[in-house]
Scaffold this motif. Sequence first.
Motif, PDB file in Angstrom:
ATOM      1  N   GLN A  82       0.812  -1.219   0.000  1.00  0.00           N
ATOM      2  CA  GLN A  82       0.000   0.000   0.000  1.00  0.00           C
ATOM      3  C   GLN A  82       0.841   1.262   0.000  1.00  0.00           C
ATOM      4  O   GLN A  82       0.398   2.287  -0.483  1.00  0.00           O
ATOM      5  CB  GLN A  82      -0.904   0.012   1.244  1.00  0.00           C
ATOM      6  N   SER A  84       2.956   4.340  -0.670  1.00  0.00           N
ATOM      7  CA  SER A  84       3.129   5.050  -1.941  1.00  0.00           C
ATOM      8  C   SER A  84       4.575   5.023  -2.418  1.00  0.00           C
ATOM      9  O   SER A  84       4.848   5.020  -3.605  1.00  0.00           O
ATOM     10  CB  SER A  84       2.677   6.495  -1.788  1.00  0.00           C
TER      11      SER A  84
ATOM     12  N   PHE B  14      -4.360   9.953  16.594  1.00  0.00           N
ATOM     13  CA  PHE B  14      -5.749  10.363  16.671  1.00  0.00           C
ATOM     14  C   PHE B  14      -6.557   9.216  17.255  1.00  0.00           C
ATOM     15  O   PHE B  14      -6.422   8.074  16.823  1.00  0.00           O
ATOM     16  CB  PHE B  14      -6.293  10.708  15.280  1.00  0.00           C
ATOM     17  N   ASN B  25      -8.738   0.639   9.004  1.00  0.00           N
ATOM     18  CA  ASN B  25      -7.940  -0.018   7.960  1.00  0.00           C
ATOM     19  C   ASN B  25      -8.094   0.703   6.633  1.00  0.00           C
ATOM     20  O   ASN B  25      -7.129   0.863   5.882  1.00  0.00           O
ATOM     21  CB  ASN B  25      -8.367  -1.488   7.835  1.00  0.00           C
ATOM     22  N   ALA B  26      -9.308   1.163   6.347  1.00  0.00           N
ATOM     23  CA  ALA B  26      -9.535   1.893   5.099  1.00  0.00           C
ATOM     24  C   ALA B  26      -8.798   3.228   5.111  1.00  0.00           C
ATOM     25  O   ALA B  26      -8.195   3.630   4.111  1.00  0.00           O
ATOM     26  CB  ALA B  26     -11.024   2.094   4.879  1.00  0.00           C
ATOM     27  N   PHE B  29      -5.089   2.685   4.621  1.00  0.00           N
ATOM     28  CA  PHE B  29      -4.807   2.485   3.194  1.00  0.00           C
ATOM     29  C   PHE B  29      -4.714   3.832   2.488  1.00  0.00           C
ATOM     30  O   PHE B  29      -3.773   4.112   1.757  1.00  0.00           O
ATOM     31  CB  PHE B  29      -5.905   1.615   2.571  1.00  0.00           C
ATOM     32  N   ASN B  32      -1.584   5.710   3.494  1.00  0.00           N
ATOM     33  CA  ASN B  32      -0.376   5.129   2.904  1.00  0.00           C
ATOM     34  C   ASN B  32      -0.206   5.546   1.452  1.00  0.00           C
ATOM     35  O   ASN B  32       0.899   5.534   0.925  1.00  0.00           O
ATOM     36  CB  ASN B  32      -0.438   3.603   2.996  1.00  0.00           C
ATOM     37  N   GLN B  33      -1.301   5.882   0.802  1.00  0.00           N
ATOM     38  CA  GLN B  33      -1.222   6.292  -0.598  1.00  0.00           C
ATOM     39  C   GLN B  33      -0.756   7.725  -0.739  1.00  0.00           C
ATOM     40  O   GLN B  33      -0.490   8.183  -1.849  1.00  0.00           O
ATOM     41  CB  GLN B  33      -2.595   6.150  -1.267  1.00  0.00           C
ATOM     42  N   ASP B  34      -0.699   8.433   0.386  1.00  0.00           N
ATOM     43  CA  ASP B  34      -0.346   9.850   0.335  1.00  0.00           C
ATOM     44  C   ASP B  34       1.170  10.006   0.462  1.00  0.00           C
ATOM     45  O   ASP B  34       1.745   9.585   1.459  1.00  0.00           O
ATOM     46  CB  ASP B  34      -1.058  10.573   1.492  1.00  0.00           C
ATOM     47  N   PRO B  35       1.834  10.597  -0.530  1.00  0.00           N
ATOM     48  CA  PRO B  35       3.304  10.708  -0.462  1.00  0.00           C
ATOM     49  C   PRO B  35       3.805  11.572   0.689  1.00  0.00           C
ATOM     50  O   PRO B  35       4.970  11.488   1.049  1.00  0.00           O
ATOM     51  CB  PRO B  35       3.678  11.341  -1.805  1.00  0.00           C
ATOM     52  N   VAL B  37       3.039  11.191   3.713  1.00  0.00           N
ATOM     53  CA  VAL B  37       3.031  10.398   4.944  1.00  0.00           C
ATOM     54  C   VAL B  37       4.296   9.545   5.023  1.00  0.00           C
ATOM     55  O   VAL B  37       4.621   8.827   4.086  1.00  0.00           O
ATOM     56  CB  VAL B  37       1.771   9.504   4.975  1.00  0.00           C
ATOM     57  N   THR B  38       5.018   9.662   6.135  1.00  0.00           N
ATOM     58  CA  THR B  38       6.185   8.795   6.316  1.00  0.00           C
ATOM     59  C   THR B  38       5.836   7.559   7.121  1.00  0.00           C
ATOM     60  O   THR B  38       6.456   6.528   6.982  1.00  0.00           O
ATOM     61  CB  THR B  38       7.332   9.527   7.022  1.00  0.00           C
ATOM     62  N   ALA B  64      -3.093  16.484  11.168  1.00  0.00           N
ATOM     63  CA  ALA B  64      -4.559  16.583  11.121  1.00  0.00           C
ATOM     64  C   ALA B  64      -5.035  16.856   9.696  1.00  0.00           C
ATOM     65  O   ALA B  64      -6.042  16.301   9.244  1.00  0.00           O
ATOM     66  CB  ALA B  64      -5.035  17.679  12.057  1.00  0.00           C
ATOM     67  N   LEU B  67      -4.755  13.691   7.640  1.00  0.00           N
ATOM     68  CA  LEU B  67      -5.841  12.747   7.954  1.00  0.00           C
ATOM     69  C   LEU B  67      -7.147  13.203   7.308  1.00  0.00           C
ATOM     70  O   LEU B  67      -7.908  12.394   6.771  1.00  0.00           O
ATOM     71  CB  LEU B  67      -6.008  12.638   9.472  1.00  0.00           C
ATOM     72  N   LYS B  68      -7.362  14.512   7.349  1.00  0.00           N
ATOM     73  CA  LYS B  68      -8.583  15.048   6.743  1.00  0.00           C
ATOM     74  C   LYS B  68      -8.592  14.749   5.241  1.00  0.00           C
ATOM     75  O   LYS B  68      -9.608  14.310   4.689  1.00  0.00           O
ATOM     76  CB  LYS B  68      -8.641  16.565   6.973  1.00  0.00           C
ATOM     77  N   CYS B  71      -9.384  11.107   4.558  1.00  0.00           N
ATOM     78  CA  CYS B  71     -10.819  10.817   4.665  1.00  0.00           C
ATOM     79  C   CYS B  71     -11.564  11.351   3.449  1.00  0.00           C
ATOM     80  O   CYS B  71     -12.490  10.721   2.938  1.00  0.00           O
ATOM     81  CB  CYS B  71     -11.389  11.435   5.936  1.00  0.00           C
ATOM     82  N   ASP B  73     -10.332  11.715   0.447  1.00  0.00           N
ATOM     83  CA  ASP B  73     -10.038  10.795  -0.665  1.00  0.00           C
ATOM     84  C   ASP B  73     -10.911   9.550  -0.586  1.00  0.00           C
ATOM     85  O   ASP B  73     -11.463   9.087  -1.586  1.00  0.00           O
ATOM     86  CB  ASP B  73      -8.568  10.349  -0.616  1.00  0.00           C
TER      87      ASP B  73
END
Lengths: 411, 97
Positions: A82, A84, B14, B25-26, B29, B32-35, B37-38, B64, B67-68, B71, B73
């Motif tokens: 998952q 990126s 959070f 879990n959603a 996911f 994790n798709q957001d570049p 985010v480390t 924050a 995360l927003k 959600c 996306d």
Amino acid sequence: MAGRGVKQQTMSESTLETETETETETGTESESSSVDPKGGGGLRWLEKLSDVPMGKLPPHLEFQRTHVECKADAPLHTDTIQYSGAYASLGVDNSVRMDSFCDNFRVEVMRLTEDDMEFDMIGIDPALANAFRRILISEVPTMAIERVLIANNTSVVQDEVLAHRLGLIPINVDPRLFEFAGNNTPNEKNTIVFKLHVRRKPNEPSSVKSNELIWSPKGSEFLLASEDSKSADTSSKPRTYTSFTCRQDSLPEFSNNAIKVMENILIAKLGPGQEIELEAHAVKGIGKTHAKWSPVATAWYRMLPEVVLLQEVEDEAAEELKAKCPVGVFDIEDIGKGRKRATVARPRGCTLCRECIRGGQQWEDRVSLRRRKNHFIFNIESTGALPPEVLFTEAVKILEDKCERVIADLS
Amino acid sequence: MEHGSFSDHTKSTFSLTDEDHTLANAVRFSLNQDPRVTFSGYSIPHPSDNKVNIRIQTTGDLAADVLKDACQDLMLMCQHVRSTFDKAVVDFKMSER
């Protein structure tokens, strides 16, 4: 960095090809033994390799990303990648952008009946598919009998067992027409009242079926205990266990549409002279609280199976392969001169029993069983309150609401 | 509810009440798709408490906000899933007739 990436790639490639049996060796040993013979002197083998095109994963990594490979002992590459930046060193962006998701996502309906459907969801992550499944089972609301007021029960079925049995009967009514009761008084917007009054004479059939639960649109008829003791001095209407302001069948949604429960479900059996008289109050709830509110009998998915023949399987081996498969995935075709060849005819039916790759290494070399990680065969069996396609859209809406709530909390 | 340090808002945990694996879990996911985010992960501290902790560490943006966006996306994805599904069902019903 790039050099390291390429080297790792070849190592894993050759490990895949040649070293299936040398798993007992330690990692470093097997790596060096697979690399050294190729090059002979130094790193010259590196020069012979073709370039890895940037922006595209090498085929074996792409395979690992998109497929689960099922071997005789265990499945391989079962996790979904998952993150990126998982392939950043190869110059590949692994993030899912909205536009690419929209381009790739597809739904194909395979079967749709009143209470059951099967469809394919293609191009979605298991995290989302599983969220939909979980919501279908435990968070889409329905109506179910929650309180049972028993006036008389002389049957052999104890009151609490009877109440439990009544609770599990599906009620064929759209739950979206009702509100959650919470701690509010039961009224026509949140409660459905059913009456059951049966008394058996000798020689009558002794089964009480769910058909005998009769919808009572004007609410409860039993008086509150406190009202019973009072004499009839008050002119006002005596209070019952519900406070309906109007009859439910005067509401437009139920006027031509009586509320029914699922028919022909056995509730109890009565002996001669035995009697059951009760009132059952149904309220709105979700499957998380109790499974009786779950709108589905089951909701499940499986990944699309792929069956690939790695070699030509001919003659006796083909017959053997066809006989091995209990669900008939394989077929035999005539290739002339009395020779036969196995083909994969119905890969979708594969249940992954792995019977076809049992029986030695030669079978594992012939057949490869795989599952596509982003292709889900989704099944929904409704209990009858809502049709399955509506259930799914409701489930997706619930996930949207959850996200909205988090966003609202953060701002 | 956000638990983080006062000085560094790029790393936070959070705590969401009344949620479970379904959402966490959603969202993970989606994060994790957001570049940006480390690190992202979630845990349910105790199975009897209906709450879930989502940990987010970013490359510099406010946790924050990330995360927003995650959600957001997820919501867009859901909307697309719903419209595609409805269309597929309508098509199927037409072809059955």
